[in-house]
Design an enzyme around this catalytic site. Sequence first.
Site, PDB file in Angstrom:
ATOM      1  N   ASP A  83      47.353  30.927  38.469  1.00 60.27           N
ATOM      2  CA  ASP A  83      47.974  30.652  39.759  1.00 60.27           C
ATOM      3  C   ASP A  83      47.317  29.450  40.429  1.00 60.27           C
ATOM      4  O   ASP A  83      47.988  28.612  41.030  1.00 60.27           O
ATOM      5  CB  ASP A  83      47.851  31.868  40.677  1.00 60.27           C
ATOM      6  CG  ASP A  83      48.754  33.008  40.259  1.00 60.27           C
ATOM      7  OD1 ASP A  83      49.286  32.943  39.142  1.00 60.27           O
ATOM      8  OD2 ASP A  83      48.928  33.950  41.038  1.00 60.27           O
ATOM      9  N   SER A  87      49.851  33.412  48.166  1.00 67.06           N
ATOM     10  CA  SER A  87      48.595  33.677  47.489  1.00 67.06           C
ATOM     11  C   SER A  87      47.767  34.624  48.352  1.00 67.06           C
ATOM     12  O   SER A  87      47.893  34.653  49.582  1.00 67.06           O
ATOM     13  CB  SER A  87      47.831  32.370  47.293  1.00 67.06           C
ATOM     14  OG  SER A  87      46.473  32.608  47.013  1.00 67.06           O
ATOM     15  N   ASP A 117      45.569  36.903  38.347  1.00 65.71           N
ATOM     16  CA  ASP A 117      46.373  37.812  39.160  1.00 65.71           C
ATOM     17  C   ASP A 117      47.356  38.682  38.371  1.00 65.71           C
ATOM     18  O   ASP A 117      47.371  39.902  38.528  1.00 65.71           O
ATOM     19  CB  ASP A 117      47.184  37.014  40.183  1.00 65.71           C
ATOM     20  CG  ASP A 117      46.302  36.251  41.152  1.00 65.71           C
ATOM     21  OD1 ASP A 117      45.080  36.202  40.939  1.00 65.71           O
ATOM     22  OD2 ASP A 117      46.836  35.684  42.107  1.00 65.71           O
ATOM     23  N   CYS A 124      39.352  31.765  35.534  1.00 63.89           N
ATOM     24  CA  CYS A 124      39.565  33.221  35.584  1.00 63.89           C
ATOM     25  C   CYS A 124      39.561  33.839  34.193  1.00 63.89           C
ATOM     26  O   CYS A 124      39.215  35.019  34.031  1.00 63.89           O
ATOM     27  CB  CYS A 124      40.898  33.542  36.251  1.00 63.89           C
ATOM     28  SG  CYS A 124      41.109  32.881  37.907  1.00 63.89           S
TER      29      CYS A 124
END
Length: 575
Positions: free
Chosen positions: A82, A472, A124, A50
């Site tokens: 995450d 999630s 996130d 990410c």
Amino acid sequence: MALNKYSRIYTQDDSLPASQAMLIGSGIAEADLRKPFVGICSTGFEGNTCNMHLNQLADAVKQGVQEQDLVGLRFNTIGISDGITNGTPGMRYSLVSREIIADSIEAMAGAHNYDALACVVGCDKNMPGALIAMARLNRPSLMVYGGTIRGGTFKGQQLNIVSCFEAYGQKLQGQISDEDYRGIIRNACPGPGACGGMYTANTLAAAIETLGLSVPYSSSAPAESAEKQQECRSTGAYLRRLLELDLKPRDILVREAFENAMVVTTVLGGSTNAVLHLIAIAHAAGVQLTLEDFQAVSDRTPVLADLKPSGKYLMEDLSARGGVPAVLKTLLNAGLLHGDLLTVTGRTLAENLADVAPLGPEQDILRPASNPIKPDGHIQILYGNLAPRGAVAKITGKEGTRFAGPAIVFDSEEELNEGIVQGLIQPGHVVVIRYVGPKGGPGMPEMLKPTSAIIGAGLGDKVALLTDGRFSGGTHGFVIGHVSPEAYDGGPLALVENDDWITLDAAANTIDVALSDEQLALRRQQWQQPAPPVSQGVLLKYIRTVSDASHGCITDLADHRHVPEPAASIRASLA
């Protein structure tokens, strides 16, 4: 109007020669000291798909900023993955990182008096952390999303990060070979970008584009696309326009903008984490947003997008069909959005979408309102004797809207994971995971590993899962999280025992255990609060400052120790 009204404190004051000397020493030309300073924050780091490319995107943003005769100054803050930390003690730091990110961006930009701010973010908690800082600082700002990852493939099977978690459940049941299990792991993440379904990162990116704090297409342009590079280069022009207009985050983050973001989150079937994060962003912007507001939007808004985890498409598929702007234009035409709200382009949402084509019958990613996946929202707020301050359910319609059964109780995620391995979970169970809330976790870890293992074990449509933790965006099934007050604070979830009968009703919005007030009171007398799960460091600070989930797990609420329950009128309507 001076565009450098903050940085001039350092650069134009003759009584601060040391400040100017250090700026010049850092490589800024003396002539550039009169130009606006733009802080360019990246949450880039090498150990996560990410975030692995964000520093390079930030370099492109800086180039575009310099081309607009502005001074771009790069700095970094943390990111927590995450996907990597899920199912481990490291996951306790994930939600905590939102506050660290917000605090560090605020501290850096505030201390160094940057006139404008661009945040290049991926995973996130990066995004809400950046927006919280922007709202606190209230200087011309925008967010650049790092973009979505490409989908993976293995033996003809489409893969994404959740495929790995579900493959683990299949492996436990002997349904796939070790070779295929490793093949899924090797091929699920083929490059940079955030997890590809309508999980938390893509949910937040779409919501923030809808809020107006990122430019059109930012949320749906893939990480490795030419469009993402162009977005980064054009950021300088947008920032200059924001400086000239003196258009600030709180001018954009108005009540109606949050209503738009909740509508889009609902239509796309987005992550329940959006509830926590939008409440926290609104708090920073001085806008009151509550669980009841999410329920009000869910009552009138259908789920239309056939996106993973419950559907079949990824964000890259939506991007190929016009991306989030095409969704917004479709919803605007249907009268579901406020179109007259300002955005970081300096234009309104409707003006941004003037030349965008809506999604039509040539595609099936977004269904028409006449044929919704679910006629009302998937995010449902439940109240009852198990959750006096509320709980958040993610009900897409495929799971049904009601579940009742005997409780099987686990006091940690690790206990539940072991219970799955031992085959303790049986069809009909209401699986309770407690002491994993904001304080009890601490950090309110996501329950993706156990929910995915339950799905992989073939129990996804046969059990419900209830927790004071969170989920999630990749979680699906009959799941209810954010139970408040949490077990660690003595919430009713702490009093549940094995075989207690629990009824979860997402149509009536209730969540109850079949115990009388007297029985609960007797159990409460016998209950003792566990010892704090940590004894020092950032997690201990978090336990001492964090609010409950119903208030977004913020850490700057004036007095979070005595949070009122919902108004009597709300409780009465649910009775």
